[in-house]
Design a protein around this motif. Sequence first.
Motif, PDB file in Angstrom:
ATOM      1  N   PHE A 113       0.942  -1.127   0.041  1.00  0.00           N
ATOM      2  CA  PHE A 113      -0.247  -0.035   0.172  1.00  0.00           C
ATOM      3  C   PHE A 113       0.970   1.353  -0.007  1.00  0.00           C
ATOM      4  O   PHE A 113       0.602   2.255  -0.706  1.00  0.00           O
ATOM      5  CB  PHE A 113      -1.056   0.071   1.221  1.00  0.00           C
ATOM      6  CG  PHE A 113      -1.902   1.115   1.247  1.00  0.00           C
ATOM      7  CD1 PHE A 113      -2.773   1.367   0.464  1.00  0.00           C
ATOM      8  CD2 PHE A 113      -1.283   2.302   2.201  1.00  0.00           C
ATOM      9  CE1 PHE A 113      -3.573   2.733   0.518  1.00  0.00           C
ATOM     10  CE2 PHE A 113      -2.274   3.286   2.456  1.00  0.00           C
ATOM     11  CZ  PHE A 113      -3.257   3.608   1.504  1.00  0.00           C
ATOM     12  N   LEU A 114       2.096   1.306   0.743  1.00  0.00           N
ATOM     13  CA  LEU A 114       2.729   2.365   0.784  1.00  0.00           C
ATOM     14  C   LEU A 114       3.455   2.700  -0.721  1.00  0.00           C
ATOM     15  O   LEU A 114       3.795   3.820  -0.985  1.00  0.00           O
ATOM     16  CB  LEU A 114       3.854   2.237   1.891  1.00  0.00           C
ATOM     17  CG  LEU A 114       3.360   2.184   3.270  1.00  0.00           C
ATOM     18  CD1 LEU A 114       4.741   1.911   4.151  1.00  0.00           C
ATOM     19  CD2 LEU A 114       2.871   3.638   3.720  1.00  0.00           C
ATOM     20  N   TRP A 115       3.850   1.409  -1.275  1.00  0.00           N
ATOM     21  CA  TRP A 115       4.379   1.655  -2.521  1.00  0.00           C
ATOM     22  C   TRP A 115       3.398   2.234  -3.513  1.00  0.00           C
ATOM     23  O   TRP A 115       3.675   2.864  -4.359  1.00  0.00           O
ATOM     24  CB  TRP A 115       5.074   0.260  -3.072  1.00  0.00           C
ATOM     25  CG  TRP A 115       5.597   0.274  -4.482  1.00  0.00           C
ATOM     26  CD1 TRP A 115       7.066   0.648  -4.540  1.00  0.00           C
ATOM     27  CD2 TRP A 115       4.933   0.045  -5.722  1.00  0.00           C
ATOM     28  NE1 TRP A 115       7.049   0.427  -6.267  1.00  0.00           N
ATOM     29  CE2 TRP A 115       5.789   0.261  -6.514  1.00  0.00           C
ATOM     30  CE3 TRP A 115       3.672  -0.250  -5.896  1.00  0.00           C
ATOM     31  CZ2 TRP A 115       5.551  -0.253  -8.054  1.00  0.00           C
ATOM     32  CZ3 TRP A 115       3.539  -0.443  -7.342  1.00  0.00           C
ATOM     33  CH2 TRP A 115       4.439  -0.513  -8.243  1.00  0.00           C
ATOM     34  N   ARG A 116       2.116   1.464  -3.482  1.00  0.00           N
ATOM     35  CA  ARG A 116       1.212   2.318  -4.291  1.00  0.00           C
ATOM     36  C   ARG A 116       1.045   3.591  -4.133  1.00  0.00           C
ATOM     37  O   ARG A 116       0.677   4.380  -5.061  1.00  0.00           O
ATOM     38  CB  ARG A 116      -0.166   1.520  -4.212  1.00  0.00           C
ATOM     39  CG  ARG A 116      -0.182  -0.006  -4.566  1.00  0.00           C
ATOM     40  CD  ARG A 116      -1.422  -0.545  -4.702  1.00  0.00           C
ATOM     41  NE  ARG A 116      -2.596   0.035  -5.066  1.00  0.00           N
ATOM     42  CZ  ARG A 116      -3.720  -0.183  -4.817  1.00  0.00           C
ATOM     43  NH1 ARG A 116      -4.195  -1.021  -3.920  1.00  0.00           N
ATOM     44  NH2 ARG A 116      -4.756   0.290  -5.695  1.00  0.00           N
ATOM     45  N   LEU A 117       0.966   4.272  -2.595  1.00  0.00           N
ATOM     46  CA  LEU A 117       0.832   5.563  -2.339  1.00  0.00           C
ATOM     47  C   LEU A 117       1.901   6.453  -2.921  1.00  0.00           C
ATOM     48  O   LEU A 117       1.733   7.607  -3.565  1.00  0.00           O
ATOM     49  CB  LEU A 117       0.653   5.725  -0.997  1.00  0.00           C
ATOM     50  CG  LEU A 117       0.596   6.916  -0.470  1.00  0.00           C
ATOM     51  CD1 LEU A 117      -0.670   7.670  -0.856  1.00  0.00           C
ATOM     52  CD2 LEU A 117       0.752   6.953   1.113  1.00  0.00           C
ATOM     53  N   ALA A 118       3.020   5.654  -2.906  1.00  0.00           N
ATOM     54  CA  ALA A 118       4.254   6.535  -3.487  1.00  0.00           C
ATOM     55  C   ALA A 118       4.211   6.912  -4.967  1.00  0.00           C
ATOM     56  O   ALA A 118       4.666   7.735  -5.563  1.00  0.00           O
ATOM     57  CB  ALA A 118       5.595   5.932  -3.136  1.00  0.00           C
ATOM     58  N   GLN A 119       3.508   5.621  -5.642  1.00  0.00           N
ATOM     59  CA  GLN A 119       3.380   5.867  -7.208  1.00  0.00           C
ATOM     60  C   GLN A 119       2.119   6.493  -7.664  1.00  0.00           C
ATOM     61  O   GLN A 119       1.788   6.710  -8.703  1.00  0.00           O
ATOM     62  CB  GLN A 119       3.243   4.357  -7.562  1.00  0.00           C
ATOM     63  CG  GLN A 119       4.548   3.518  -7.554  1.00  0.00           C
ATOM     64  CD  GLN A 119       5.739   4.133  -8.034  1.00  0.00           C
ATOM     65  OE1 GLN A 119       5.804   4.652  -9.064  1.00  0.00           O
ATOM     66  NE2 GLN A 119       6.983   3.908  -7.175  1.00  0.00           N
ATOM     67  N   GLN A 120       1.523   7.155  -6.310  1.00  0.00           N
ATOM     68  CA  GLN A 120       0.149   7.608  -6.506  1.00  0.00           C
ATOM     69  C   GLN A 120      -0.970   6.973  -7.460  1.00  0.00           C
ATOM     70  O   GLN A 120      -1.467   7.696  -8.458  1.00  0.00           O
ATOM     71  CB  GLN A 120       0.291   9.151  -7.398  1.00  0.00           C
ATOM     72  CG  GLN A 120       1.437  10.033  -6.444  1.00  0.00           C
ATOM     73  CD  GLN A 120       1.318  11.520  -6.658  1.00  0.00           C
ATOM     74  OE1 GLN A 120       0.345  11.946  -7.072  1.00  0.00           O
ATOM     75  NE2 GLN A 120       2.548  12.314  -6.690  1.00  0.00           N
ATOM     76  N   SER A 121      -1.007   5.575  -7.050  1.00  0.00           N
ATOM     77  CA  SER A 121      -1.703   4.863  -7.739  1.00  0.00           C
ATOM     78  C   SER A 121      -3.140   4.414  -6.957  1.00  0.00           C
ATOM     79  O   SER A 121      -3.790   3.287  -7.409  1.00  0.00           O
ATOM     80  CB  SER A 121      -1.116   3.614  -8.235  1.00  0.00           C
ATOM     81  OG  SER A 121      -0.636   2.927  -7.353  1.00  0.00           O
ATOM     82  N   ILE A 122      -3.203   4.929  -5.868  1.00  0.00           N
ATOM     83  CA  ILE A 122      -4.525   4.423  -5.037  1.00  0.00           C
ATOM     84  C   ILE A 122      -5.713   5.099  -5.696  1.00  0.00           C
ATOM     85  O   ILE A 122      -5.748   6.233  -6.064  1.00  0.00           O
ATOM     86  CB  ILE A 122      -4.469   4.754  -3.559  1.00  0.00           C
ATOM     87  CG1 ILE A 122      -3.990   6.356  -3.126  1.00  0.00           C
ATOM     88  CG2 ILE A 122      -3.168   3.960  -3.163  1.00  0.00           C
ATOM     89  CD1 ILE A 122      -4.310   6.501  -1.719  1.00  0.00           C
ATOM     90  N   PRO A 123      -6.742   4.504  -5.919  1.00  0.00           N
ATOM     91  CA  PRO A 123      -7.952   4.775  -6.656  1.00  0.00           C
ATOM     92  C   PRO A 123      -8.612   5.946  -6.023  1.00  0.00           C
ATOM     93  O   PRO A 123      -9.938   5.699  -5.580  1.00  0.00           O
ATOM     94  CB  PRO A 123      -8.675   3.683  -6.939  1.00  0.00           C
ATOM     95  CG  PRO A 123      -8.564   2.812  -6.013  1.00  0.00           C
ATOM     96  CD  PRO A 123      -6.950   3.025  -5.484  1.00  0.00           C
TER      97      PRO A 123
END
Length: 398
Positions: A94-104
């Motif tokens: 989840f932190l990696w997705r947040l860093a990639q700005q990919s949480i919907p």
Amino acid sequence: MSGQHETYSEQNNGSTSKGERTNLARRHVDDFWSWIHEKNGVFSIRSAYSMLVNTKMRREAWLEGRANSSDTDRESKSLEKLWKVNVLPKVKIFLWRLAQQSIPTTGLLHHRNMSTSTRCGLCGAEDSWKHSLLHCTVARCVWALQDLDLVEALNNTTEPDARIWLFVLLDMLSPTEFTQVAVTILALWHSRRQTLHENIFQSPLSTHNFISKYIREIEECRPKMTQGTENPIPVQMQTRWVPPPPGVAKVRVDGATARNTLDGLFSDVCRDDTELFLGASVIKMPGVVDPATLGALACREALALASDLHISRVVIASDCQGVIRDIKEGTGGLYASTIKEVNETARDFDQCTFIFEGRLTNIEAHSLAKNAFRLDYGRHLWLINPPDIHCIPMNFYD
């Protein structure tokens, strides 16, 4: 006397507006050369070469419109550090997705033409990753149950980019605090998705209890200390007053920055070995927001406060470990002149010691620094009675 104010214009023999540079020196210190690219302020060929190479790469990157290699290397190291956080893999993902700005979030879905609205489904405000995890009504209710200092640190981190926001928190927070932030934002996101897509509402208290239980389980799973190792000091012991030696006064210092302005402030609270209040001071100034610089200035003000109180034997305690190390080693880089002035002033005392103490033993100075931003610029002094942080007096000399 409950308070006293001395403006910087009087100290500098001229008016000082918010946009002008403030003279920070209190006593005459001979000018000296300090090389800002080395920690000790001493020039070296290695640092000069590194500075030239980095400048060249930054300018080329700016001209070509790309990220330079130093930024890329820094991000790679921060991402590696992010993957080493002591949490379950799903939290790391989840932190990696947040860093990639990919949480919907709704704002992201609208940007990708997957939603017709940019509004939050819970409160109706403009949606973004920061709104969903920090500023939404439900998120704010959960954060209100968390540690006050941790919430303040999050509010002071105003980075709009999620990746930089995470990297700043990695450098600023302790591993335990960052773990708490990581678990909290994942729990908030999971609760938010359940409310929006499954109509399952979870109260803020339930979310807070889940976060506390999860972190407690992480602590229980960590390797226990082996026999023969010194037992850690319990938290309840760390919050107690740590008295100085008999006949020695103790000044605890702390610095703070304003949330929405470029104002810096540092506070000092002096008590004797029996914990009797002797005096306190606060200095608020514009344009100084570097934490280490504020810590060094707070140590300098501690010497001035001790001198005003006619104290000859003093211990100065700060929770800024880097500043204490620089004072003992005589270094400082950007604030080397302040460190030099501190060391020269310390020689005027019969005994002067600088020590590091954690924030839990420095609550009084920390609370004073957080609550004194309503005061005007300048120096404020309290004698006889300690300052009431809930009702700090305004200047009565203006």
